[in-house]
Structures are given as C-alpha cells and as structure tokens.
Design an enzyme around this catalytic site. Structure first.
Site, PDB file in Angstrom:
ATOM      1  N   LYS A  50      39.424  66.886   0.086  1.00 23.67           N
ATOM      2  CA  LYS A  50      39.117  66.652  -1.308  1.00 23.67           C
ATOM      3  C   LYS A  50      38.840  65.178  -1.595  1.00 23.67           C
ATOM      4  O   LYS A  50      38.105  64.849  -2.533  1.00 23.67           O
ATOM      5  CB  LYS A  50      40.323  67.062  -2.192  1.00 23.67           C
ATOM      6  N   GLY A  51      39.477  64.316  -0.820  1.00 26.05           N
ATOM      7  CA  GLY A  51      39.496  62.891  -1.163  1.00 26.05           C
ATOM      8  C   GLY A  51      38.140  62.247  -1.396  1.00 26.05           C
ATOM      9  O   GLY A  51      38.010  61.337  -2.198  1.00 26.05           O
TER      10      GLY A  51
ATOM     11  N   ASP B 294      41.527  56.694   8.957  1.00 28.22           N
ATOM     12  CA  ASP B 294      42.837  56.173   9.349  1.00 28.22           C
ATOM     13  C   ASP B 294      42.891  56.213  10.880  1.00 28.22           C
ATOM     14  O   ASP B 294      42.354  55.329  11.547  1.00 28.22           O
ATOM     15  CB  ASP B 294      43.857  57.103   8.672  1.00 28.22           C
TER      16      ASP B 294
ATOM     17  N   LYS C 146      41.000  51.846   7.618  1.00 27.36           N
ATOM     18  CA  LYS C 146      42.231  51.213   8.112  1.00 27.36           C
ATOM     19  C   LYS C 146      42.113  51.087   9.632  1.00 27.36           C
ATOM     20  O   LYS C 146      42.682  51.903  10.374  1.00 27.36           O
ATOM     21  CB  LYS C 146      43.436  52.119   7.802  1.00 27.36           C
TER      22      LYS C 146
ATOM     23  N   PHE D 174      50.644  52.113   1.779  1.00 34.79           N
ATOM     24  CA  PHE D 174      50.542  53.469   1.241  1.00 34.79           C
ATOM     25  C   PHE D 174      49.749  53.380  -0.059  1.00 34.79           C
ATOM     26  O   PHE D 174      50.277  53.018  -1.104  1.00 34.79           O
ATOM     27  CB  PHE D 174      51.936  54.032   0.985  1.00 34.79           C
TER      28      PHE D 174
ATOM     29  N   ASP E  76      45.237  60.429  -2.397  1.00 32.80           N
ATOM     30  CA  ASP E  76      46.386  61.058  -3.048  1.00 32.80           C
ATOM     31  C   ASP E  76      47.698  60.745  -2.348  1.00 32.80           C
ATOM     32  O   ASP E  76      47.728  60.314  -1.194  1.00 32.80           O
ATOM     33  CB  ASP E  76      46.211  62.577  -3.055  1.00 32.80           C
TER      34      ASP E  76
HETATM   35  C1  PRP Z   1      42.470  62.086   4.614  1.00 28.28           C
HETATM   36  C2  PRP Z   1      41.052  61.557   4.570  1.00 28.28           C
HETATM   37  C3  PRP Z   1      40.495  61.977   5.903  1.00 28.28           C
HETATM   38  C4  PRP Z   1      41.685  61.931   6.812  1.00 28.28           C
HETATM   39  C5  PRP Z   1      41.633  60.645   7.555  1.00 28.28           C
HETATM   40  O1  PRP Z   1      42.433  63.422   4.255  1.00 28.28           O
HETATM   41  O2  PRP Z   1      40.317  62.108   3.520  1.00 28.28           O
HETATM   42  O3  PRP Z   1      39.945  63.278   5.878  1.00 28.28           O
HETATM   43  O4  PRP Z   1      42.859  61.938   5.995  1.00 28.28           O
HETATM   44  O5  PRP Z   1      42.678  60.585   8.449  1.00 28.28           O
HETATM   45  P1  PRP Z   1      42.460  60.352   9.999  1.00 28.28           P
HETATM   46  O6  PRP Z   1      41.421  59.285  10.175  1.00 28.28           O
HETATM   47  O7  PRP Z   1      43.836  59.886  10.450  1.00 28.28           O
HETATM   48  O8  PRP Z   1      42.088  61.642  10.636  1.00 28.28           O
HETATM   49  P2  PRP Z   1      43.706  64.285   3.881  1.00 28.28           P
HETATM   50  O9  PRP Z   1      44.161  65.050   5.086  1.00 28.28           O
HETATM   51  O10 PRP Z   1      44.736  63.400   3.221  1.00 28.28           O
HETATM   52  O11 PRP Z   1      43.090  65.323   2.862  1.00 28.28           O
HETATM   53  P3  PRP Z   1      42.471  65.064   1.409  1.00 28.28           P
HETATM   54  O12 PRP Z   1      41.099  64.469   1.596  1.00 28.28           O
HETATM   55  O13 PRP Z   1      42.395  66.432   0.815  1.00 28.28           O
HETATM   56  O14 PRP Z   1      43.390  64.128   0.676  1.00 28.28           O
END
Ligand code: PRP
Length: 185
Positions: free
Chosen positions: A44-45, A104, A132, A153, A160
């Site tokens: 969703k982000g 990340d 990051k 954070f 979120d």
């Molecule tokens: C977050 C972001 C990426 C993922 C990145 O999604 O939107 O999809 O984490 O992390 P990574 O590089 O360590 O794989 P999240 O799982 O929080 O879902 P969201 O988008 O619904 O918040």
C-alpha cells in the site's frame, strides 16, 4: 490528539518531498522520452508517492498496481513475496517502472523484479521515494531514488506503523514508546 502526540519530530518536510518528486519526474521523463511507460505502484505504501510522481512525468503512460506481502515478521521482510493483488496489464514488451515509497533490505523489490521478468517485459526499472541503503541485504539496482534516509523508525507520506500515519504529509520520526508499547502488549 493522540495522533500528533505519537510524533517525535518532522524529519523531511512537505516542501522538500514535493521538490524532489518534481526532480524525479523530470529524470523519468528524460529516461522514457518517446517510449510508452507502465507505472506499477507497489501497495500500500507507494500510493501517495505514485499519485504525486505521475503528475510530474511528461510521457504517455499507463498505471497499474500490485500488492505484495512478505513472509516474515512485521518489521523485517524475508524476501519471499506473496502476491495479494496482481497487476492486470500484460507487460510483455512493455517498459515497466515499479514505484515504492521505501527500500530497506531490498528483498521485496529484488524478488518482485525477478518475478515480473518471467513475463518478458522490454525493461523493468525501480523508483523509490526513500532509500535506506544502510539496511540493504542484497545488491539491488535502484534506478531512481528520491531521498536517502537514516535508519530511523519513520512514518508518513505512505509509510506506516501498524497501518497508521500513512496520511501525514511529511516524513516523521515516531516516538519510540509508541512502537515499544505495542511490542509489550
Ligand atoms: C514496505 C515497503 C516495501 C518493503 C521494503 O512495505 O513498501 O514494499 O517494505 O522493504 P524491504 O526492502 O526490506 O523488502 P510493507 O511490507 O511495510 O507494506 P506496505 O507497503 O503495505 O506498508
């Protein structure tokens, strides 16, 4: 209001975000000049960033969305991605750009890119608003990066904590007691 009380400070203000989004739009416009682009938002982000970004891209483009979930704990992805909602577009021979709000470890996007390559697109590039790099676990080529962020954070502008704070217009650092409280419950 509890919502504001949960925020320690603003890390990146609205003006800085929107100025950078404009710059990214110009870079992307130059890259895809004369080509047709399919912009795929990773839910969703990514939805807030994607909405701002596409209005700064001056190319012919189409939009689609994908929703993925990573197996693993709630704060760190495992890299094994389960598709919850797939794109509806046939991407064969298309130029695809994946849009994320944050990279990340890089595991989610690395897996997603591999998966979409099996559908024979002309190209796949990755665009993230926030990066990051200090958290990276895998070598991932990221083609368009908005801003590098430290390992705090952070919430807001799509990011979120426990599904809240996505609607903050700026990127904020959450008070540690907010996520500690949740862990202790
Ligand atoms: C977050 C972001 C990426 C993922 C990145 O999604 O939107 O999809 O984490 O992390 P990574 O590089 O360590 O794989 P999240 O799982 O929080 O879902 P969201 O988008 O619904 O918040």
């Amino acid at each position: 209001m509890q919502y504001n009380d949960d925020i320690e400070r603003v890390l990146i203000d609205k003006e800085t975000i929107l100025k950078r989004v404009k710059g990214l739009g110009a870079e992307i416009t130059r890259t895809y000049e004369g080509k047709e682009l399919l912009v795929v938002g990773v839910l969703k982000g990514g939805f807030i960033f994607m909405a701002d970004l596409v209005r700064e891209i001056r190319c012919k483009l189409q939009l689609d969305f994908i929703s993925v979930s990573s197996y693993g704990n709630s704060t760190e992805s495992s890299g094994i991605v389960r598709i919850i909602k797939d794109i509806e577009t046939n991407i064969a021979n298309k130029h695809v750009m994946l849009v994320e709000e944050l990279i990340d470890t890089g595991l989610t996007l690395s897996h997603l890119k591999q998966l979409l390559y099996t559908r024979k697109p002309a190209s796949i590039k990755i665009c993230t608003m926030f990066d990051k790099p200090s958290r990276r676990k895998i070598n991932l080529e990221v083609d368009f990066i908005g801003l590098e962020v430290p390992d705090y954070f952070i919430v807001g502008y799509g990011l979120d904590y426990s599904e809240s704070y996505r609607n903050l217009p700026e990127v904020c650092v959450l008070k540690p007691e907010v996520y500690r409280k949740k862990c202790e419950q």
